[in-house]
Design an enzyme around this catalytic site. Structure first.
Site, PDB file in Angstrom:
ATOM      1  N   LYS A 112      -8.200  19.818 -10.593  1.00 34.30           N
ATOM      2  CA  LYS A 112      -7.746  21.065  -9.954  1.00 34.30           C
ATOM      3  C   LYS A 112      -7.515  20.898  -8.464  1.00 34.30           C
ATOM      4  O   LYS A 112      -6.791  21.676  -7.857  1.00 34.30           O
ATOM      5  CB  LYS A 112      -8.756  22.185 -10.207  1.00 34.30           C
ATOM      6  CG  LYS A 112      -8.726  22.682 -11.643  1.00 34.30           C
ATOM      7  CD  LYS A 112      -9.472  23.985 -11.809  1.00 34.30           C
ATOM      8  CE  LYS A 112      -9.321  24.524 -13.216  1.00 34.30           C
ATOM      9  NZ  LYS A 112     -10.131  25.704 -13.472  1.00 34.30           N
ATOM     10  N   LYS A 192      -3.702  18.938 -22.149  1.00 37.06           N
ATOM     11  CA  LYS A 192      -4.260  20.049 -22.944  1.00 37.06           C
ATOM     12  C   LYS A 192      -3.473  21.333 -22.682  1.00 37.06           C
ATOM     13  O   LYS A 192      -2.885  21.499 -21.604  1.00 37.06           O
ATOM     14  CB  LYS A 192      -5.741  20.236 -22.637  1.00 37.06           C
ATOM     15  CG  LYS A 192      -6.001  20.767 -21.263  1.00 37.06           C
ATOM     16  CD  LYS A 192      -7.411  21.291 -21.071  1.00 37.06           C
ATOM     17  CE  LYS A 192      -7.426  21.932 -19.693  1.00 37.06           C
ATOM     18  NZ  LYS A 192      -8.595  22.490 -19.212  1.00 37.06           N
ATOM     19  N   LYS A 195      -3.089  27.484 -19.011  1.00 39.50           N
ATOM     20  CA  LYS A 195      -2.255  28.442 -18.295  1.00 39.50           C
ATOM     21  C   LYS A 195      -1.698  27.787 -17.040  1.00 39.50           C
ATOM     22  O   LYS A 195      -0.567  28.040 -16.647  1.00 39.50           O
ATOM     23  CB  LYS A 195      -3.088  29.677 -17.908  1.00 39.50           C
ATOM     24  CG  LYS A 195      -3.645  30.421 -19.099  1.00 39.50           C
ATOM     25  CD  LYS A 195      -4.707  31.441 -18.713  1.00 39.50           C
ATOM     26  CE  LYS A 195      -6.104  30.971 -19.079  1.00 39.50           C
ATOM     27  NZ  LYS A 195      -7.143  31.981 -19.153  1.00 39.50           N
TER      28      LYS A 195
END
Ligand code: TYM
Length: 331
Positions: A112, A192, A195
């Site tokens: 992230k 994966k 969103k």
């Protein structure tokens, strides 16, 4: 004694079928014989930038989604994280028993934060708050998809560190990982379903039916149809969604039949995709119908308020003990 289970989901955007197959349907079935506490983690959601109005609406919407997916507020505590401020209080204390290097190792943090100009300290200590979520309720089981297992393992480590420093209090929670723990993106089956990867990469549980159809229709497959060929990631992922849907519908015959066709090199991928779509919609339709009814009934605020009240009773009691153990002022 009935085992206590805790899990959480971020209210960022819409619930996708990865969330549903990987976690939420397990949350629902665990209610049968566990004491369940489920949380919409809005404190976690603000680790990255999100419009406050959007966040508030998304938390409410996530509550509706979860109830529509079978989370039963009569049996289960369902609430929003920020309604129970003890989560952040325990997170601070846990931050003091968590190693910096443990956090720097977290795969989700690395993913992230990669390439971002601004990385908040909140994103770095995200797993500490997650450990506080679980352990505030002294939960022993945590139903999650595969991507959260590392965080649950860190929670175990944090519980051990706290217990070694202040005395035995927290259990070491175990991840509960079922089938469907890693549903992949249809547009790029090497990553994966999520969103954050963008619209094309996920299928929303409440998404427009035509849009779901077109996403499945354009899912990445391969060109080879030779007998005995190894299945490519994209085809394997479509079979996975078909298996998971068939499992819930109690009929796996479509998947078995198509698998035989694949093995003999006769499978038409367009047929596979149509079957995936039909089976998936059969799973999703009743959820969507319940969601519409709930939305109209307007009871979700009361459900969340009541859930937060119940959660707070447990949270207060455990925090009083933690404060006492850590030598902090007892209120
Ligand atoms: P979140 O909001 O990203 O995802 C919610 C749940 O869905 C699972 N999941 C998947 N499962 C299978 N395939 C996928 N493609 C897929 N994508 C997501 C996740 O594993 C998760 O179980 N940090 C957590 C939220 C959290 C939490 C907690 C979880 C906060 N506190 C305490 C458990 C216990 C998160 O961001 O999940």
């Amino acid at each position: 004694m009935v085992q206590r289970v805790f899990s959480g989901i971020q209210p960022t955007g819409t619930l996708h079928i990865g969330n549903y197959f990987g976690a939420i349907r397990n949350w629902a079935s665990l209610q049968e014989d566990h004491d369940c506490v489920y949380c919409i983690v809005d404190y976690h959601a603000i680790t990255t930038e999100i419009d406050p109005k959007v966040l508030r609406a998304a938390s409410r919407s996530m509550a509706l989604d979860l109830i529509a997916c079978g989370i039963d507020p009569q049996r289960t505590i369902l609430f929003t994280q920020s309604a129970v401020p003890e989560h952040t209080e325990l997170a601070w204390i846990f931050g003091c028993v968590t190693g910096y290097s443990d956090l720097a190792r977290m795969t989700q943090f690395k993913n992230k934060s990669a390439g971002k100009k601004f990385v908040s300290a909140g994103l770095f200590i995200y797993p500490v708050l997650q450990a506080a979520d679980i352990l505030l309720y002294r939960a022993t089981g945590v139903p999650v998809g595969e991507d959260q297992v590392q965080h649950v393992e860190l929670s175990r480590r944090i519980a051990r560190r706290f217990n070694a420093r202040f005395g035995e209090f927290f259990p070491e929670p175990e991840p509960i990982v079922g089938k469907g723990a890693r549903v992949m993106s249809l547009a790029d089956p090497a990553i994966k379903m999520s969103k954050t990867a963008g619209e094309a990469h996920y299928i929303g549980v409440m998404e427009d039916e035509r849009s779901i159809h077109s996403k499945i229709r354009s899912a990445v497959t391969d060109t080879g149809l030779k007998p005995g060929a190894t299945m490519s990631l994209g085809v394997a992922n479509l079979f996975e969604v078909l298996d998971l849907s068939g499992g819930l519908l109690g009929d796996r015959s479509a998947a078995a039949e198509l698998r035989t066709e694949f093995e003999s090199g006769k499978l038409m991928y367009s047929r596979l995709k149509d079957t995936v779509f039909e089976n998936l919609m059969e799973v999703l339709r009743p959820i969507r119908q319940r969601r519409r009814e709930l939305e109209a009934s307007g009871i979700v605020e009361d459900i969340l308020r009541e859930g937060a009240n119940k959660a707070r009773v447990i949270a207060r009691e455990n925090m009083t003990k933690v404060r006492e153990m850590a030598g902090l002022v007892i209120r």
